[in-house]
Design a protein around this motif. Structure first.
Motif, PDB file in Angstrom:
ATOM      1  N   ALA A  74       0.841  -1.187   0.086  1.00  0.00           N
ATOM      2  CA  ALA A  74      -0.177   0.019  -0.066  1.00  0.00           C
ATOM      3  C   ALA A  74       0.825   1.417  -0.186  1.00  0.00           C
ATOM      4  O   ALA A  74       0.750   2.070  -0.662  1.00  0.00           O
ATOM      5  CB  ALA A  74      -0.857  -0.033   1.382  1.00  0.00           C
ATOM      6  N   ARG A  78       1.765   4.470  -3.079  1.00  0.00           N
ATOM      7  CA  ARG A  78       1.389   5.987  -2.976  1.00  0.00           C
ATOM      8  C   ARG A  78       2.437   6.657  -3.763  1.00  0.00           C
ATOM      9  O   ARG A  78       2.662   7.728  -3.926  1.00  0.00           O
ATOM     10  CB  ARG A  78       1.573   6.364  -1.476  1.00  0.00           C
ATOM     11  CG  ARG A  78       0.361   5.697  -0.817  1.00  0.00           C
ATOM     12  CD  ARG A  78       0.119   6.019   0.843  1.00  0.00           C
ATOM     13  NE  ARG A  78      -0.710   5.585   1.297  1.00  0.00           N
ATOM     14  CZ  ARG A  78      -1.032   5.499   2.605  1.00  0.00           C
ATOM     15  NH1 ARG A  78      -0.169   6.093   3.508  1.00  0.00           N
ATOM     16  NH2 ARG A  78      -2.054   4.609   3.259  1.00  0.00           N
ATOM     17  N   ASP A  97     -13.425  14.687  -5.533  1.00  0.00           N
ATOM     18  CA  ASP A  97     -13.230  13.631  -4.559  1.00  0.00           C
ATOM     19  C   ASP A  97     -12.343  12.459  -5.020  1.00  0.00           C
ATOM     20  O   ASP A  97     -11.462  12.022  -4.384  1.00  0.00           O
ATOM     21  CB  ASP A  97     -14.440  13.433  -3.893  1.00  0.00           C
ATOM     22  CG  ASP A  97     -15.100  14.368  -3.055  1.00  0.00           C
ATOM     23  OD1 ASP A  97     -14.294  15.191  -2.728  1.00  0.00           O
ATOM     24  OD2 ASP A  97     -16.260  14.348  -2.725  1.00  0.00           O
ATOM     25  N   LEU A 101      -8.851  11.248  -3.751  1.00  0.00           N
ATOM     26  CA  LEU A 101      -8.839   9.968  -3.073  1.00  0.00           C
ATOM     27  C   LEU A 101      -7.434   9.574  -2.565  1.00  0.00           C
ATOM     28  O   LEU A 101      -7.349   9.093  -1.307  1.00  0.00           O
ATOM     29  CB  LEU A 101      -9.366   8.914  -3.742  1.00  0.00           C
ATOM     30  CG  LEU A 101      -9.804   7.610  -3.070  1.00  0.00           C
ATOM     31  CD1 LEU A 101     -11.059   8.048  -2.026  1.00  0.00           C
ATOM     32  CD2 LEU A 101     -10.397   6.633  -4.134  1.00  0.00           C
ATOM     33  N   PRO A 102      -6.351   9.339  -3.144  1.00  0.00           N
ATOM     34  CA  PRO A 102      -5.202   8.948  -2.446  1.00  0.00           C
ATOM     35  C   PRO A 102      -4.755   9.869  -1.328  1.00  0.00           C
ATOM     36  O   PRO A 102      -4.276   9.296  -0.518  1.00  0.00           O
ATOM     37  CB  PRO A 102      -4.110   9.372  -3.810  1.00  0.00           C
ATOM     38  CG  PRO A 102      -4.763   9.094  -4.907  1.00  0.00           C
ATOM     39  CD  PRO A 102      -6.060   9.766  -4.590  1.00  0.00           C
ATOM     40  N   THR A 104      -7.098  11.408   0.670  1.00  0.00           N
ATOM     41  CA  THR A 104      -7.706  10.862   1.602  1.00  0.00           C
ATOM     42  C   THR A 104      -7.410   9.410   2.396  1.00  0.00           C
ATOM     43  O   THR A 104      -7.489   9.406   3.700  1.00  0.00           O
ATOM     44  CB  THR A 104      -9.260  10.645   1.222  1.00  0.00           C
ATOM     45  OG1 THR A 104      -9.582  11.624   0.182  1.00  0.00           O
ATOM     46  CG2 THR A 104     -10.353  10.507   2.132  1.00  0.00           C
ATOM     47  N   VAL A 105      -7.010   8.501   1.498  1.00  0.00           N
ATOM     48  CA  VAL A 105      -6.881   7.346   2.330  1.00  0.00           C
ATOM     49  C   VAL A 105      -5.433   7.249   2.964  1.00  0.00           C
ATOM     50  O   VAL A 105      -5.002   6.471   3.697  1.00  0.00           O
ATOM     51  CB  VAL A 105      -6.690   6.265   1.189  1.00  0.00           C
ATOM     52  CG1 VAL A 105      -8.247   6.063   0.419  1.00  0.00           C
ATOM     53  CG2 VAL A 105      -5.535   6.212   0.008  1.00  0.00           C
ATOM     54  N   ALA A 110      -7.723  16.459   2.715  1.00  0.00           N
ATOM     55  CA  ALA A 110      -8.002  16.891   1.259  1.00  0.00           C
ATOM     56  C   ALA A 110      -7.842  18.531   1.419  1.00  0.00           C
ATOM     57  O   ALA A 110      -7.790  19.135   0.294  1.00  0.00           O
ATOM     58  CB  ALA A 110      -9.073  16.193   0.551  1.00  0.00           C
TER      59      ALA A 110
ATOM     60  N   VAL B 217      -4.914   3.073  -5.092  1.00  0.00           N
ATOM     61  CA  VAL B 217      -4.229   4.272  -4.915  1.00  0.00           C
ATOM     62  C   VAL B 217      -3.696   4.310  -3.427  1.00  0.00           C
ATOM     63  O   VAL B 217      -3.461   5.400  -2.850  1.00  0.00           O
ATOM     64  CB  VAL B 217      -5.526   5.381  -4.824  1.00  0.00           C
ATOM     65  CG1 VAL B 217      -6.175   5.716  -6.020  1.00  0.00           C
ATOM     66  CG2 VAL B 217      -6.631   5.155  -3.680  1.00  0.00           C
ATOM     67  N   GLY B 218      -3.219   3.019  -2.940  1.00  0.00           N
ATOM     68  CA  GLY B 218      -2.393   2.960  -1.859  1.00  0.00           C
ATOM     69  C   GLY B 218      -2.999   3.077  -0.428  1.00  0.00           C
ATOM     70  O   GLY B 218      -2.596   3.393   0.606  1.00  0.00           O
ATOM     71  N   TYR B 223      -7.599   0.675   6.497  1.00  0.00           N
ATOM     72  CA  TYR B 223      -8.404   1.571   6.394  1.00  0.00           C
ATOM     73  C   TYR B 223      -9.587   1.039   5.673  1.00  0.00           C
ATOM     74  O   TYR B 223     -10.824   1.647   5.780  1.00  0.00           O
ATOM     75  CB  TYR B 223      -7.723   2.667   5.307  1.00  0.00           C
ATOM     76  CG  TYR B 223      -8.363   3.864   4.780  1.00  0.00           C
ATOM     77  CD1 TYR B 223      -8.235   5.216   5.482  1.00  0.00           C
ATOM     78  CD2 TYR B 223      -9.345   3.915   3.824  1.00  0.00           C
ATOM     79  CE1 TYR B 223      -9.050   6.182   5.412  1.00  0.00           C
ATOM     80  CE2 TYR B 223      -9.836   5.000   3.260  1.00  0.00           C
ATOM     81  CZ  TYR B 223      -9.679   5.937   4.060  1.00  0.00           C
ATOM     82  OH  TYR B 223     -10.509   7.327   3.639  1.00  0.00           O
TER      83      TYR B 223
END
Lengths: 225, 304
Positions: A74, A78, A97, A101-102, A104-105, A110, B217-218, B223
């Motif tokens: 994960a 990134r 959004d 998203l990248p 956010t996660v 954001a 997207v990682g 999560y």
């Protein structure tokens, strides 16, 4: 950055790739070409840890993919932006959004990046579509949104799998210009495509190398394109 | 299991929630309502099972306590021998180990016992009613068979009425009933876990694309799992709270046990036990948390 050492990959049926040794240098611009089904997508998936080589070793940022935990994978995602031909979004969230998203996660608000996001959407020409839901976007808009999403974390590498497969020539040119700009900003780019016209167009703008997958091997294609 | 390694702070932050994370999973109206509904129904049933268990527990205890240490000796002898036989019986009882005290009921007491059947005006004295002797055991208890043998030799008209004979099956039955009640509660929660696992699996399958995008997207597994786990935990908690509230209301509205009917103790909570159903929504939330966490981990393990 990405190193493959004598890598082979086989699906249940048989070997798709074998004996591939390759190192991706920072700041380089590569095209990956070859007939359909030759293994371009598989090769890219090996490069971002979505597949694990059947034999040989793949290192992402000096880390062996086989020894990576799921969280390591994960974290690597990134640093590697990926654009697919049939790009997928979260269809219930507006475009802005989705592009964010990248952030956010990864727990980066954001909100702090609102200015960046706006600038990024501007850059891909989607500012006016920020509130649209992904299913309402055209093919070209989806590809540009995917590119924006892939670069918002400021990754070191951008891997694009047939990014122009579903869009017309003019839009392909536009997407290519964006990728070339990213390369000039120091990003490493690899684009899988069988669109030779795109490769020719790129060669006028950037020093691109062409890799070809044929007979399960990865070869550096000549400058004759 | 891996999921149990969550630190309390993580659980807390999960329950507090991250509004951003909540949005990544699309709202699903129908499964949400089904989960709420089923959790509510299960909690409703669990409250009744709990009330049943506690009531039968009280019943078993009461029967056990009230009847445990007493027996009755009945002397049915001709009028003229009754006093002599009573004397003899009392002597026997006084020398029996395990008998704490033995006392012949006075005729007033006997009359009071019979009043409900004959009315107050019947001349009980003129009826040939047997003499009753109340026996209280000490802690060790006495040997009923041995006592019967001695009595049959010395007091031919005496019949020992040992309450154990009919008490034991009743206490047994009440204890079994309590056990069944707790078993039902366990089964209800097992069924709830199964149901929430199914609902969570359905939600995870329906959101395969969302999960793939998040992974690409990682997003880390924690999560992604959290977005689902939080949702199902809160749904189960809310549903169970509503079901519990309704069930407690229903229990409160049951006719309360009258003193005369204390034999059938009220199927209700007593005193502090009114607080015990509060644990049901908590258990439901924990069950939902564990079930969804397991389902999410399993699904996520399948993709890289």
């Amino acid at each position: 950055m990405i190193e493959l050492d004598n890598v082979a990959y086989s699906y249940g049926g048989g070997e798709l790739l074998s004996g591939i040794t390759f190192g991706l240098q920072p700041g380089s611009f590569h095209f990956l070409t070859g007939p359909s089904g030759a293994g371009k997508t598989t090769f890219l998936k090996l490069c971002y840890g979505a597949l694990i080589a059947t034999s040989g070793e793949v290192r992402l940022f000096d880390q062996d993919v086989r020894s990576m935990t799921r969280d390591d994978v994960a974290m690597t995602r990134r640093r590697v932006g990926v654009v697919h031909q049939d790009v997928q979004f979260l269809d219930h969230l507006p475009l802005a959004d989705n592009v964010a998203l990248p952030l956010t996660v990864s727990g980066r608000g954001a909100l702090d990046e609102a200015a960046n996001l706006k600038e990024l959407l501007n850059w891909v020409g989607l500012n006016h579509r920020a509130d649209a839901l992904p299913p309402e976007l055209s093919g070209g808009e989806r590809q540009r949104a995917a590119l924006a999403r892939a670069v918002i974390m400021s990754p070191d590498i951008i891997l694009a799998d047939e990014p122009t497969g579903n869009i017309d020539w003019e839009m392909s040119q536009r997407l290519l210009r964006l990728l070339v700009e990213l390369n000039k900003m120091g990003k490493t780019i690899m684009i899988a495509t069988h669109d030779l016209a795109l490769i020719r167009a790129a060669k006028t703008q950037v020093q691109a190398r062409v890799l070809r997958i044929a007979n399960r091997q990865l070869q550096l294609a000549g400058a004759d394109l | 299991m891996k999921m149990l390694k969550l630190r309390p702070s993580e659980i807390l932050s999960m329950l507090m929630g991250d509004p951003q994370a909540d949005r990544v999973v699309p709202p699903t109206g129908f499964t949400a309502r089904l989960t709420l509904f089923s959790a509510g129904v299960m909690a409703f049933l669990a409250v009744f099972a709990m009330a049943l268990s506690m009531a039968s527990g009280r019943l078993a205890q009461r029967w056990g306590d009230e009847l445990a240490r007493s027996a009755t000796l009945r002397i049915s002898a001709p009028q003229e021998q009754r006093a002599a036989q009573t004397e003899a019986a009392l002597r026997v009882l006084e020398t029996t180990t395990g008998v704490a005290s033995a006392r012949a009921l006075t005729s007033e007491e006997q009359r009071a016992l019979l009043t409900p059947w004959f009315g107050p005006d019947v001349p009980v004295d003129s009826l040939p009613i047997p003499q009753l002797i109340e026996i209280t055991e000490d802690d060790q208890g006495y040997d009923a068979a041995g006592l019967r043998l001695r009595l049959s030799a010395e007091v031919p008209g005496a019949v020992l009425d040992d309450h154990t004979r009919w008490r034991r099956p009743l206490v047994n039955a009440a204890s079994k009933l309590r056990l069944l009640g707790w078993l039902s509660i366990a089964l209800i929660f097992a069924a709830m876990a199964a149901m929430i696992t199914l609902a969570a699996n359905a939600a995870l399958a329906a959101n395969a694309q969302v999960i793939a995008v998040l992974r690409l997207v990682g997003a880390r597994d924690t999560y992604i799992a959290q977005a689902f786990v939080r949702r199902f935990t809160l749904r189960a908690l809310a549903g169970a709270l509503a079901g519990m509230a309704l069930a407690m209301l229903a229990v409160a509205l049951l006719p309360s046990a009258q003193d005369q009917a204390s034999f059938l103790t009220g199927l209700s909570f007593a005193g502090w036990t009114w607080l015990s159903p509060l644990i049901i929504p908590l258990i439901a939330a924990v069950v939902a948390f564990v079930a969804t966490q397991a389902a999410a981990r399993k699904t996520l393990k399948g993709l890289r």
